[in-house]
Design a protein around this motif. Structure first.
Motif, PDB file in Angstrom:
ATOM      1  N   VAL B  89       0.808  -1.206   0.000  1.00 19.35           N
ATOM      2  CA  VAL B  89       0.000   0.000   0.000  1.00 19.35           C
ATOM      3  C   VAL B  89       0.853   1.273   0.000  1.00 19.35           C
ATOM      4  O   VAL B  89       0.589   2.203  -0.755  1.00 19.35           O
ATOM      5  N   ASP B  90       1.921   1.266   0.805  1.00 20.85           N
ATOM      6  CA  ASP B  90       2.676   2.511   0.970  1.00 20.85           C
ATOM      7  C   ASP B  90       4.176   2.346   0.805  1.00 20.85           C
ATOM      8  O   ASP B  90       4.942   3.201   1.249  1.00 20.85           O
ATOM      9  N   TYR B  91       4.611   1.250   0.221  1.00 24.47           N
ATOM     10  CA  TYR B  91       6.042   1.120  -0.030  1.00 24.47           C
ATOM     11  C   TYR B  91       6.318   0.126  -1.146  1.00 24.47           C
ATOM     12  O   TYR B  91       5.445  -0.663  -1.536  1.00 24.47           O
ATOM     13  N   ILE B  92       7.541   0.190  -1.669  1.00 22.22           N
ATOM     14  CA  ILE B  92       8.060  -0.807  -2.599  1.00 22.22           C
ATOM     15  C   ILE B  92       9.389  -1.267  -2.015  1.00 22.22           C
ATOM     16  O   ILE B  92      10.182  -0.443  -1.547  1.00 22.22           O
ATOM     17  N   ALA B  93       9.609  -2.582  -2.004  1.00 22.22           N
ATOM     18  CA  ALA B  93      10.816  -3.123  -1.383  1.00 22.22           C
ATOM     19  C   ALA B  93      11.474  -4.126  -2.306  1.00 22.22           C
ATOM     20  O   ALA B  93      10.819  -4.721  -3.174  1.00 22.22           O
TER      21      ALA B  93
END
Lengths: 414, 414
Positions: B89-93
């Protein structure tokens, strides 16, 4: 490496036996070709399987063969069988099969196991075992094992029922007790959860046979579940998996026999149906007197068009769909198989459940899942119990000893 | 039978590689002794594994060996790696590892995937992949594959996201889009559910490593679940299993972003916690603005002893325990691993959840199950994604092609 050789031979015995079981009748050459074993080894393995009463010669085989016809081999159904028995709230059942799964004996007696307590119930179960083993004996068949189906949490290593809420049992050593039944002496006895065994029966022989992801639900006085996931029975860390009847579905709902409230069983168990359909027979929390008669009466009144009965069945169906939605979200099964009384009322329950499921479920998984009524009746668990014995025999033929077994030193070496 | 020979060789390559991976450094003789393969075959197989960049010689081995020391073999971490990426939802890793699972690159950027829509999110994801593959390239490592973790239902055969409610995605062809990222060209790309991948990471490297029956729950803006049953990931008929966040836990409860009401997520998702703990930041059904900041603020206020925050965390814990009771009844796991924000607040959540679990569960299964906080942080899914790539490489070394691969005709025959 003698230990390794024994392991290899055991695994090769299983390989040959399973090939004959699946593809027989077939010649020794055909077995050699399909398994990659050389013919001398196959001949030796077949001799041992014959001595153990698992394989027999069925006469020359011609079709499709070139040159001298081989002798066809098939499963020997004449001497080794499998016995599954079940004790449930209001009946005891036994199903005996041969190794091909053909039913040899199928019996069921009404018995108030809940009211009788564990001691008298085990006596009755032992009598059922004695009688069935004796009847098999007259057919010349010895069971390779006995598996007992019980509606509860089972310690499978010791064959003890940890707790069976609907029987009122706690810490009952079923396997130990049955091993003292004279005719069962020396026969390996296992105990397992009834719904898990029924799920296995559905996976191997029922309406959803071969479906690698299925959920089996059985409606009786209790509600049990068994799950096949990826082609394997879901058992959990202690063999307790699949206890769906006591999943909470209605916070602050009605009290359940398990001691808590709002369990799914309080909404879709037979007691809930009886209370709604024929309130004059309502009998106490989660209890049903003469469940078979109650069910017959409900079916009769439905046939006569009693609107209250119809509404009651639809309401049970609605709750069935609500719980099924949860199971679909969790398991993504292809089929939900309905057993026990659910199967008897499936024509009304399934549409009502499906409507609720479609309303409540995630998309994707829902659209690809359907309900199916079991055609194994109340015998599904005993059938699955016999199936477990067959599976064990096919996986490890050395576990089978028959009175006529040739001593190991007479078996030709591989 | 050339086809069969190829199959046998592939399986023997995997056997040797897995032995070196688990027991290395070890000599060719030791590999031969342990696998039962003859030494000439092992020598040939090792040559191919060296050519594929999977195994390397590590110098002579002395310890415990008798006679001429063999050359020790070990996993070659220098050329082949694995890449796992995650969009949430609120990050890319992204996490890249070598074949032994050692982390080479671990990065995470804040990104409003929910607000950006699938197109811009995929662009950002492709940039992350490009950048990480380029960095690996500078280390001389080529990824054997890329697995993408997404919080939703995935069609794993095409690598398409069927639906991801918390991203607002529907029918997004992730694998196809990423395969057009220049540097990813030719690298196999798979897509899988984030919580399922995180469950695999917990099973292989986390606090419950080696526990054959475990349930992983991740608390983020959404709530995901992954189940290891009998040592295998539960995937379901379509790979959709484990969708526990949208199990209905409160009939007539609050509306959920999935379109229904009373889902577990509405009680234990981060939005529920924010609404109860810091209502001034409540933001709409199932939505959280700046989730990382909100969580940090809640942790801060807890440390300061804010009673409203403490009560809110305890209330989430209570609902966590209520849902966990259902999962214990169904799966009979040994451990429930809490990931995501659950892990950050575990010291308060676990006691509250455990109290509710003990009240609501079946006995037996409950007593033998405990909660554990994940120590993999928000990187669990990307870690599991990389692990899937490693597992595939170890299971089928022929799937690995590196630029320096010796052509097949130069590989000595078995």
């Amino acid at each position: 490496m003698p230990a390794d050789q024994a392991t290899v031979r055991r695994s090769n015995l299983a390989l040959v036996l399973r090939h004959v079981s699946t593809h027989g009748p077939c010649s020794r050459s055909a077995v050699a070709g399909a398994t990659g074993l050389n013919k001398a080894t196959v001949t030796s393995l077949v001799s041992e399987l014959q001595a153990r009463g698992l394989v027999k010669e069925m006469g020359p085989q011609h079709a499709g063969s070139v040159g001298r016809p081989g002798v066809a081999l098939g499963l020997d159904g004449s001497r080794v069988g499998a016995l599954g028995v079940e004790v449930n709230v209001d009946y005891i059942a036994a199903i005996a099969t041969d190794l091909a799964g053909r039913v040899l004996i199928d019996r069921r007696i009404g018995f108030d196991a809940m009211g009788s307590g564990p001691e008298r119930s085990l006596d009755e179960l032992a009598r059922m075992v004695e009688r069935t083993v004796a009847d098999l004996d007259r057919l010349g068949v010895r069971p390779a094992g006995i598996t007992v189906a019980v509606p509860g949490l089972i310690d499978t290593t010791t064959g003890t029922v940890v707790v069976a809420p609907n029987l009122g049992w706690r810490g009952v050593p079923v396997a130990e007790r049955l091993s003292r039944a004279g005719r069962a002496a020396g026969i390996p006895i296992a105990v397992a959860n009834d719904a898990n065994l029924a799920a296995l029966a559905e996976y191997t022989t029922g309406v959803a046979a071969g479906t690698d992801d299925l959920v089996y639900l059985t409606g009786e006085v209790g509600v049990g579940g068994g799950v096949i996931a990826g082609g394997r029975l879901l058992s959990g860390a202690d063999g307790f998996a699949g206890e769906v009847g006591h999943v909470m579905i209605e916070p602050d709902g009605e009290p359940c026999r398990c001691g808590r409230a709002g369990c799914w069983e309080t909404k879709v168990g037979l007691a809930a149906l009886v209370r709604m359909a024929t309130p004059e027979h309502a009998y106490g929390t989660g209890l049903v007197r003469d469940p078979e008669e109650r069910l017959a009466e409900i079916e009769q009144r439905r046939a006569e068009g009693d609107p209250r009965v119809d509404a009651a069945v639809a309401e049970v169906g609605r709750w069935l769909g609500l719980g099924a939605a949860m199971l679909v979200n969790i398991f993504n099964p292809r089929v939900i198989v309905l057993g026990g009384y659910f199967a008897r009322l499936a024509d009304r329950l399934i549409p009502a459940a499906h409507e609720e499921l479609a309303r409540a479920g995630m998309n994707g998984a829902i659209e690809r899942c359907h309900f199916a009524a079991s055609d194994l009746g109340f015998g599904a668990a005993a059938r699955g119990a016999a199936g477990v014995v067959v599976e064990r025999a096919l996986s490890d033929p050395t576990s089978i000893t028959v009175p006529s077994l040739v001593p190991p030193q007479n078996v030709p070496p591989a």
